[in-house]
Design a protein around this motif. Structure first.
Motif, PDB file in Angstrom:
ATOM      1  N   GLY A 195       2.509   6.329  -4.732  1.00  0.00           N
ATOM      2  CA  GLY A 195       2.801   5.601  -5.956  1.00  0.00           C
ATOM      3  C   GLY A 195       2.854   6.505  -7.171  1.00  0.00           C
ATOM      4  O   GLY A 195       3.140   7.702  -7.078  1.00  0.00           O
ATOM      5  N   GLN A 196       2.545   5.917  -8.317  1.00  0.00           N
ATOM      6  CA  GLN A 196       2.550   6.666  -9.575  1.00  0.00           C
ATOM      7  C   GLN A 196       1.415   6.164 -10.448  1.00  0.00           C
ATOM      8  O   GLN A 196       1.175   4.957 -10.541  1.00  0.00           O
ATOM      9  N   GLY A 197       0.709   7.092 -11.080  1.00  0.00           N
ATOM     10  CA  GLY A 197      -0.421   6.706 -11.913  1.00  0.00           C
ATOM     11  C   GLY A 197      -0.611   7.629 -13.090  1.00  0.00           C
ATOM     12  O   GLY A 197       0.256   8.451 -13.416  1.00  0.00           O
ATOM     13  N   TRP A 198      -1.782   7.479 -13.698  1.00  0.00           N
ATOM     14  CA  TRP A 198      -2.141   8.246 -14.885  1.00  0.00           C
ATOM     15  C   TRP A 198      -3.579   8.732 -14.783  1.00  0.00           C
ATOM     16  O   TRP A 198      -4.436   8.075 -14.187  1.00  0.00           O
ATOM     17  N   TYR A 199      -3.822   9.878 -15.420  1.00  0.00           N
ATOM     18  CA  TYR A 199      -5.175  10.421 -15.594  1.00  0.00           C
ATOM     19  C   TYR A 199      -5.268  10.903 -17.039  1.00  0.00           C
ATOM     20  O   TYR A 199      -4.335  11.523 -17.548  1.00  0.00           O
ATOM     21  N   GLN A 200      -6.407  10.620 -17.686  1.00  0.00           N
ATOM     22  CA  GLN A 200      -6.570  11.084 -19.053  1.00  0.00           C
ATOM     23  C   GLN A 200      -8.015  11.462 -19.311  1.00  0.00           C
ATOM     24  O   GLN A 200      -8.936  10.746 -18.921  1.00  0.00           O
ATOM     25  N   GLU A 201      -8.184  12.597 -19.980  1.00  0.00           N
ATOM     26  CA  GLU A 201      -9.492  13.013 -20.477  1.00  0.00           C
ATOM     27  C   GLU A 201      -9.575  12.644 -21.951  1.00  0.00           C
ATOM     28  O   GLU A 201      -8.567  12.659 -22.664  1.00  0.00           O
ATOM     29  N   TRP A 202     -10.771  12.319 -22.397  1.00  0.00           N
ATOM     30  CA  TRP A 202     -11.014  11.917 -23.785  1.00  0.00           C
ATOM     31  C   TRP A 202     -10.477  12.981 -24.737  1.00  0.00           C
ATOM     32  O   TRP A 202     -10.757  14.166 -24.577  1.00  0.00           O
ATOM     33  N   GLY A 203      -9.667  12.550 -25.708  1.00  0.00           N
ATOM     34  CA  GLY A 203      -9.139  13.449 -26.722  1.00  0.00           C
ATOM     35  C   GLY A 203      -7.926  14.261 -26.296  1.00  0.00           C
ATOM     36  O   GLY A 203      -7.449  15.098 -27.054  1.00  0.00           O
ATOM     37  N   LYS A 204      -7.439  14.029 -25.079  1.00  0.00           N
ATOM     38  CA  LYS A 204      -6.276  14.762 -24.573  1.00  0.00           C
ATOM     39  C   LYS A 204      -5.175  13.773 -24.195  1.00  0.00           C
ATOM     40  O   LYS A 204      -5.446  12.601 -23.948  1.00  0.00           O
ATOM     41  N   PRO A 205      -3.917  14.245 -24.117  1.00  0.00           N
ATOM     42  CA  PRO A 205      -2.842  13.344 -23.691  1.00  0.00           C
ATOM     43  C   PRO A 205      -2.984  12.960 -22.219  1.00  0.00           C
ATOM     44  O   PRO A 205      -3.549  13.715 -21.425  1.00  0.00           O
ATOM     45  N   ALA A 206      -2.479  11.792 -21.884  1.00  0.00           N
ATOM     46  CA  ALA A 206      -2.503  11.327 -20.490  1.00  0.00           C
ATOM     47  C   ALA A 206      -1.553  12.178 -19.652  1.00  0.00           C
ATOM     48  O   ALA A 206      -0.529  12.650 -20.133  1.00  0.00           O
TER      49      ALA A 206
ATOM     50  N   ASN B 142       0.838  -1.194   0.000  1.00  0.00           N
ATOM     51  CA  ASN B 142       0.000   0.000   0.000  1.00  0.00           C
ATOM     52  C   ASN B 142       0.880   1.252   0.000  1.00  0.00           C
ATOM     53  O   ASN B 142       1.605   1.499   0.952  1.00  0.00           O
ATOM     54  N   PRO B 143       0.832   2.080  -1.063  1.00  0.00           N
ATOM     55  CA  PRO B 143       1.670   3.273  -1.123  1.00  0.00           C
ATOM     56  C   PRO B 143       1.101   4.474  -0.377  1.00  0.00           C
ATOM     57  O   PRO B 143       1.730   5.513  -0.294  1.00  0.00           O
ATOM     58  N   SER B 144      -0.104   4.348   0.162  1.00  0.00           N
ATOM     59  CA  SER B 144      -0.796   5.466   0.804  1.00  0.00           C
ATOM     60  C   SER B 144      -0.646   5.434   2.315  1.00  0.00           C
ATOM     61  O   SER B 144      -0.417   4.376   2.915  1.00  0.00           O
ATOM     62  N   ILE B 145      -0.841   6.587   2.940  1.00  0.00           N
ATOM     63  CA  ILE B 145      -0.879   6.632   4.401  1.00  0.00           C
ATOM     64  C   ILE B 145      -2.236   6.157   4.924  1.00  0.00           C
ATOM     65  O   ILE B 145      -2.388   5.898   6.104  1.00  0.00           O
ATOM     66  N   PHE B 146      -3.214   6.031   4.024  1.00  0.00           N
ATOM     67  CA  PHE B 146      -4.542   5.558   4.386  1.00  0.00           C
ATOM     68  C   PHE B 146      -4.646   4.059   4.137  1.00  0.00           C
ATOM     69  O   PHE B 146      -3.943   3.520   3.275  1.00  0.00           O
ATOM     70  N   PRO B 147      -5.514   3.360   4.857  1.00  0.00           N
ATOM     71  CA  PRO B 147      -5.666   1.915   4.625  1.00  0.00           C
ATOM     72  C   PRO B 147      -6.104   1.623   3.195  1.00  0.00           C
ATOM     73  O   PRO B 147      -6.897   2.362   2.606  1.00  0.00           O
ATOM     74  N   ALA B 148      -5.581   0.525   2.640  1.00  0.00           N
ATOM     75  CA  ALA B 148      -5.944   0.125   1.274  1.00  0.00           C
ATOM     76  C   ALA B 148      -7.367  -0.424   1.223  1.00  0.00           C
ATOM     77  O   ALA B 148      -8.057  -0.265   0.231  1.00  0.00           O
TER      78      ALA B 148
END
Length: 136
Positions: free
Chosen positions: A70-81, A8-14
């Motif tokens: 951690g590390q992640g991604w967010y993407q909106e339709w038609g835009k780069p991640a 779990n990478p968060s300080i909050f419970p998974a």
């Protein structure tokens, strides 16, 4: 249900593995820990490496993501991640088609803050294609 602690990478419970009513809209395994429902629900969501949710739209309401680990991604339709790291904030407006999830080789965790509105709903759509995700 499988519970994680060690990764779990968060300080909050998974929390617990997503129930079927949500997991059907995810590619990979994610975990949910509700934190509060006062003022608007807030939950910690933890994604195993490579896990992401399907494209979706929050109708009449938005969502705020507060990246906690951690590390992640967010993407909106038609835009780069957009790459996400701890401390990043994503303010998702109503009616915006989007997805979010973990990097291919990293655990990822964010607080999901639901912006409440009368008559709001979430419309789940198609999965993020493996060929598109693998290019990130």
């Amino acid at each position: 249900m499988k519970e994680i602690v060690k990764n779990n990478p968060s300080i909050f419970p998974a929390g617990q593995e997503l129930p079927e009513k949500f997991s059907q809209y995810f590619q990979g395994t994610a975990y949910l820990q509700p934190l509060t429902d006062k003022g608007g629900p807030i939950s910690n969501v933890t994604f195993e490496p490579g896990c992401r949710n399907n494209w979706h739209i929050h109708h009449k309401s938005g969502q705020i993501l507060l990246v906690t680990g951690g590390q992640g991604w967010y993407q909106e339709w038609g835009k780069p991640a957009r790459k996400l790291n701890p401390g990043d904030v994503v303010d998702i407006a109503p009616e915006v088609k989007h997805w979010h999830g973990a990097a291919k080789d990293k655990w990822f965790s964010h607080l999901a803050v639901e912006v409440t509105a009368e008559g709001s709903s979430c419309e789940w759509m198609e999965p993020v294609l493996d060929e598109d995700y693998s290019k990130l």
